[in-house]
Scaffold this active site. Structure first.
Site, PDB file in Angstrom:
ATOM      1  N   HIS A  70       0.853  -1.181   0.000  1.00 22.84           N
ATOM      2  CA  HIS A  70       0.000   0.000   0.000  1.00 22.84           C
ATOM      3  C   HIS A  70       0.887   1.228   0.000  1.00 22.84           C
ATOM      4  O   HIS A  70       1.954   1.224   0.624  1.00 22.84           O
ATOM      5  CB  HIS A  70      -0.904   0.009   1.247  1.00 22.84           C
ATOM      6  CG  HIS A  70      -2.040   0.955   1.134  1.00 22.84           C
ATOM      7  ND1 HIS A  70      -1.906   2.293   1.435  1.00 22.84           N
ATOM      8  CD2 HIS A  70      -3.317   0.773   0.726  1.00 22.84           C
ATOM      9  CE1 HIS A  70      -3.067   2.889   1.225  1.00 22.84           C
ATOM     10  NE2 HIS A  70      -3.935   2.000   0.782  1.00 22.84           N
TER      11      HIS A  70
ATOM     12  N   ASP B  55      -7.983  -5.170   0.029  1.00 23.00           N
ATOM     13  CA  ASP B  55      -8.512  -6.046  -1.017  1.00 23.00           C
ATOM     14  C   ASP B  55      -8.167  -7.517  -0.820  1.00 23.00           C
ATOM     15  O   ASP B  55      -8.678  -8.367  -1.538  1.00 23.00           O
ATOM     16  CB  ASP B  55      -7.993  -5.584  -2.384  1.00 23.00           C
ATOM     17  CG  ASP B  55      -8.544  -4.218  -2.744  1.00 23.00           C
ATOM     18  OD1 ASP B  55      -9.748  -4.017  -2.552  1.00 23.00           O
ATOM     19  OD2 ASP B  55      -7.773  -3.354  -3.186  1.00 23.00           O
TER      20      ASP B  55
HETATM   21  N1  ACO Z   1       4.170  -7.650  -4.685  1.00 23.70           N
HETATM   22  C1  ACO Z   1       5.516  -7.630  -4.829  1.00 23.70           C
HETATM   23  N2  ACO Z   1       6.289  -6.532  -4.712  1.00 23.70           N
HETATM   24  C2  ACO Z   1       5.648  -5.380  -4.428  1.00 23.70           C
HETATM   25  C3  ACO Z   1       4.259  -5.316  -4.258  1.00 23.70           C
HETATM   26  C4  ACO Z   1       3.517  -6.513  -4.389  1.00 23.70           C
HETATM   27  N3  ACO Z   1       2.195  -6.509  -4.230  1.00 23.70           N
HETATM   28  N4  ACO Z   1       3.906  -4.037  -3.991  1.00 23.70           N
HETATM   29  C5  ACO Z   1       5.034  -3.327  -3.996  1.00 23.70           C
HETATM   30  N5  ACO Z   1       6.105  -4.132  -4.255  1.00 23.70           N
HETATM   31  C6  ACO Z   1       7.515  -3.759  -4.291  1.00 23.70           C
HETATM   32  C7  ACO Z   1       7.874  -3.087  -5.617  1.00 23.70           C
HETATM   33  O1  ACO Z   1       8.294  -4.049  -6.560  1.00 23.70           O
HETATM   34  C8  ACO Z   1       8.959  -2.149  -5.189  1.00 23.70           C
HETATM   35  O2  ACO Z   1      10.132  -2.934  -4.999  1.00 23.70           O
HETATM   36  P1  ACO Z   1      11.617  -2.290  -5.250  1.00 23.70           P
HETATM   37  O3  ACO Z   1      11.675  -1.057  -4.389  1.00 23.70           O
HETATM   38  O4  ACO Z   1      12.522  -3.369  -4.797  1.00 23.70           O
HETATM   39  O5  ACO Z   1      11.670  -1.969  -6.715  1.00 23.70           O
HETATM   40  C9  ACO Z   1       8.512  -1.681  -3.808  1.00 23.70           C
HETATM   41  O6  ACO Z   1       7.694  -2.750  -3.300  1.00 23.70           O
HETATM   42  C10 ACO Z   1       7.699  -0.409  -3.814  1.00 23.70           C
HETATM   43  O7  ACO Z   1       6.679  -0.549  -4.790  1.00 23.70           O
HETATM   44  P2  ACO Z   1       5.936   0.686  -5.435  1.00 23.70           P
HETATM   45  O8  ACO Z   1       5.148   0.203  -6.589  1.00 23.70           O
HETATM   46  O9  ACO Z   1       6.928   1.789  -5.663  1.00 23.70           O
HETATM   47  O10 ACO Z   1       5.026   1.133  -4.230  1.00 23.70           O
HETATM   48  P3  ACO Z   1       3.728   2.000  -4.349  1.00 23.70           P
HETATM   49  O11 ACO Z   1       3.539   2.650  -3.048  1.00 23.70           O
HETATM   50  O12 ACO Z   1       3.754   2.872  -5.553  1.00 23.70           O
HETATM   51  O13 ACO Z   1       2.635   0.858  -4.630  1.00 23.70           O
HETATM   52  C11 ACO Z   1       0.707  -0.444  -4.688  1.00 23.70           C
HETATM   53  C12 ACO Z   1       1.490   0.636  -3.921  1.00 23.70           C
HETATM   54  C13 ACO Z   1       0.374   0.063  -6.083  1.00 23.70           C
HETATM   55  C14 ACO Z   1      -0.588  -0.706  -3.931  1.00 23.70           C
HETATM   56  C15 ACO Z   1       1.570  -1.743  -4.770  1.00 23.70           C
HETATM   57  O14 ACO Z   1       1.906  -2.188  -3.488  1.00 23.70           O
HETATM   58  C16 ACO Z   1       0.884  -2.831  -5.576  1.00 23.70           C
HETATM   59  O15 ACO Z   1       0.989  -2.867  -6.800  1.00 23.70           O
HETATM   60  N6  ACO Z   1       0.142  -3.778  -4.880  1.00 23.70           N
HETATM   61  C17 ACO Z   1      -0.597  -4.793  -5.564  1.00 23.70           C
HETATM   62  C18 ACO Z   1      -1.938  -4.217  -6.060  1.00 23.70           C
HETATM   63  C19 ACO Z   1      -2.902  -3.987  -4.921  1.00 23.70           C
HETATM   64  O16 ACO Z   1      -3.100  -4.810  -4.030  1.00 23.70           O
HETATM   65  N7  ACO Z   1      -3.578  -2.824  -4.971  1.00 23.70           N
HETATM   66  C20 ACO Z   1      -4.575  -2.435  -3.968  1.00 23.70           C
HETATM   67  C21 ACO Z   1      -4.059  -1.300  -3.109  1.00 23.70           C
HETATM   68  S1  ACO Z   1      -5.210  -0.914  -1.831  1.00 23.70           S
HETATM   69  C22 ACO Z   1      -6.460  -0.050  -2.590  1.00 23.70           C
HETATM   70  O17 ACO Z   1      -6.284   0.623  -3.555  1.00 23.70           O
HETATM   71  C23 ACO Z   1      -7.747  -0.153  -2.005  1.00 23.70           C
END
Ligand code: ACO
Length: 428
Positions: free
Chosen positions: A306, A363
């Site tokens: 998140h 979620d």
């Molecule tokens: N699985 C694996 N790795 C992940 C995940 C994941 N679900 N989420 C983040 N990471 C990793 C990224 O690869 C990145 O790694 P790195 O720094 O080594 O390159 C690091 O964590 C940071 O990721 P970002 O994408 O920069 O983080 P951001 O804050 O932008 O992303 C997000 C948040 C979009 C929710 C992300 O965690 C994600 O894609 N999760 C899966 C989708 C999801 O569950 N969305 C629902 C969110 S809650 C809502 O909207 C109600």
């Protein structure tokens, strides 16, 4: 404590005001930065940008706290109803009994959808995603319910809120029935908001739906937990589109489109699809976890991570408990719940997820609850949208009342070619 910070640029110092929230968070006010220094700030994804001051929702991503108008969501999920929580979000205080009754009557009065809109539903392709249908229908509401000159602005706004909260729920159930080719079930004034929705979804002339109060309670809690989450992607979209002073239907329609994405509200559908894939492949989550950790692989564990929460999402804990209770009540076993628990257990011991602060989010368990309630997979994000409506509405209302409100118009750092001459076709 200092009320300004000093910024030094090219040897010259500037004092920038510090703004402090009621929970102690602080921000540097850079509104005049460009005027004074010629500089702008650069913050891709707005991860470090406060776009407004708001008194609606407080969240602390480090401590896993979420409160609406100061009240912890855990208490609201346990004691409140979705209608009461909507009132709280929109008006700032819990309603007294007569206020709540008046609000409920208003929702009932606006629950029907204009009959001419039915033909819209009937002409969408059967396989159209319900989120696309919903955003179009909400936008179309303005055509069917135009502003009337004899109403005051306040009356108009309150009626629009009631229409949205009530009709979106009716339209969601209606589109489901039409997609099945079944008879549309109309809303009933004798049923509560959530019971009405379940009845419109599942009642049929050949098999009357029996309303189960425990399921109604679970749906109330589900929607309460989705009701607001400060400046998330879809809410920011509603505020941004609303800042151009479009009508509220158009702004909410933009929010629905933003919510549709799998990185946002669409994740509840993606989580169940992922759990199903794990189940179909034999039930072992470890290969999926390995893929999520592989930088070369775009796959992510859906329902994990998140932007703000760097600990367990408080809503996920409540939902997990609710899923267990509802399945127990229904005397049903869902193998996807076993897989979700196993996946969480393995991920939470893995250094990648620990180091990246990736925990289950809202979620992760919500889809399993929706399955238990009988909601079809492609309706999951619509369920999120109905829940998020009071949040979008209250954030839009707050922006309308904000004396400092401006058209949202970010800037950029241009990285394209410098000025060059047009070359005619024969010389390229
Ligand atoms: N699985 C694996 N790795 C992940 C995940 C994941 N679900 N989420 C983040 N990471 C990793 C990224 O690869 C990145 O790694 P790195 O720094 O080594 O390159 C690091 O964590 C940071 O990721 P970002 O994408 O920069 O983080 P951001 O804050 O932008 O992303 C997000 C948040 C979009 C929710 C992300 O965690 C994600 O894609 N999760 C899966 C989708 C999801 O569950 N969305 C629902 C969110 S809650 C809502 O909207 C109600």
């Amino acid at each position: 404590m200092a009320k300004t910070v000093t910024l030094t640029v090219d040897g010259k110092s500037y004092e920038l005001p510090l703004v402090e929230g009621t929970e102690g968070e602080r921000a540097i006010d850079i509104a005049n930065l460009r005027r004074d220094t010629g500089l702008i700030t650069l913050d891709p994804g707005f991860a470090n940008t406060g776009s407004c001051q708001s008194s609606i929702t407080f969240m602390d991503g480090e401590r896993g706290i979420l409160r609406y108008r100061g009240i912890p969501v855990e208490q609201l999920a346990e004691h409140s109803t979705f209608v009461e929580t909507s009132y709280l979000l929109i008006n700032g205080e819990l309603p007294e009994r007569t206020q709540l009754n008046r609000f409920s009557v208003m929702l009932n009065d606006h629950s029907l959808v204009h009959e001419d809109m039915r033909s819209f539903f009937e002409n969408f392709p059967r396989r159209a995603h319900p989120m696309g249908i919903l955003s179009s229908m909400v936008s179309a509401l303005r055509a069917f319910y135009p502003e009337l000159p004899e109403r005051t602005e306040e009356e108009e706004i309150n009626i629009t809120f009631a229409r949205l909260l009530s009709k979106v729920r009716t339209m969601a159930a209606m589109s489901y029935k039409i997609s099945l080719g079944h008879k549309v079930v109309y809303p009933r004034h004798d049923l509560s908001y959530c019971a009405n929705f379940l009845n419109m979804m599942f009642d049929s002339p050949v098999r009357p739906y029996r309303i189960d109060e425990d399921l109604v309670r679970a749906l109330n809690a589900f929607w309460i937990l989705h009701a607001d989450h400060e400046q998330n992607c879809s809410t920011a979209a509603v505020r941004l589109v609303g800042s151009a002073k479009v009508n509220l239907y158009a702004a909410i329609s933009a929010g629905i489109c933003a919510l549709w994405g799998p990185l946002h509200g669409g994740a509840n559908q993606s989580v169940v699809e992922m759990l199903q894939r794990i189940y179909d492949s034999g039930g072992d989550p470890t290969p999926f976890i390995a893929r999520a950790k592989d930088r070369e692989d775009p796959f992510r564990l859906m329902g994990f991570g998140h932007r703000v929460y760097k600990t367990y999402d408080p809503r996920a804990r409540i939902l997990e408990k609710m899923v267990n209770n509802v399945l127990k009540k229904l005397q049903r076993h869902d193998p996807l719940l076993d897989i979700a628990k196993r996946l969480e257990e393995v991920a939470m011991k893995d250094s990648y997820f620990i180091d990246h602060h990736l925990y289950p989010n809202l979620d992760f368990y919500s889809g399993i609850l929706l399955r238990a309630l009988g909601i079809p997979l492609n309706m999951f994000t619509v369920m999120f949208a109905i829940g998020r409506l009071p949040g979008w509405i209250s954030q839009w209302k707050e922006s309308l009342d904000d004396p400092n409100w401006k058209l949202h118009r970010p800037r950029q750092i241009y990285t394209g070619p410098k000025c060059r001459d047009y070359i005619t076709m024969d010389k390229r």
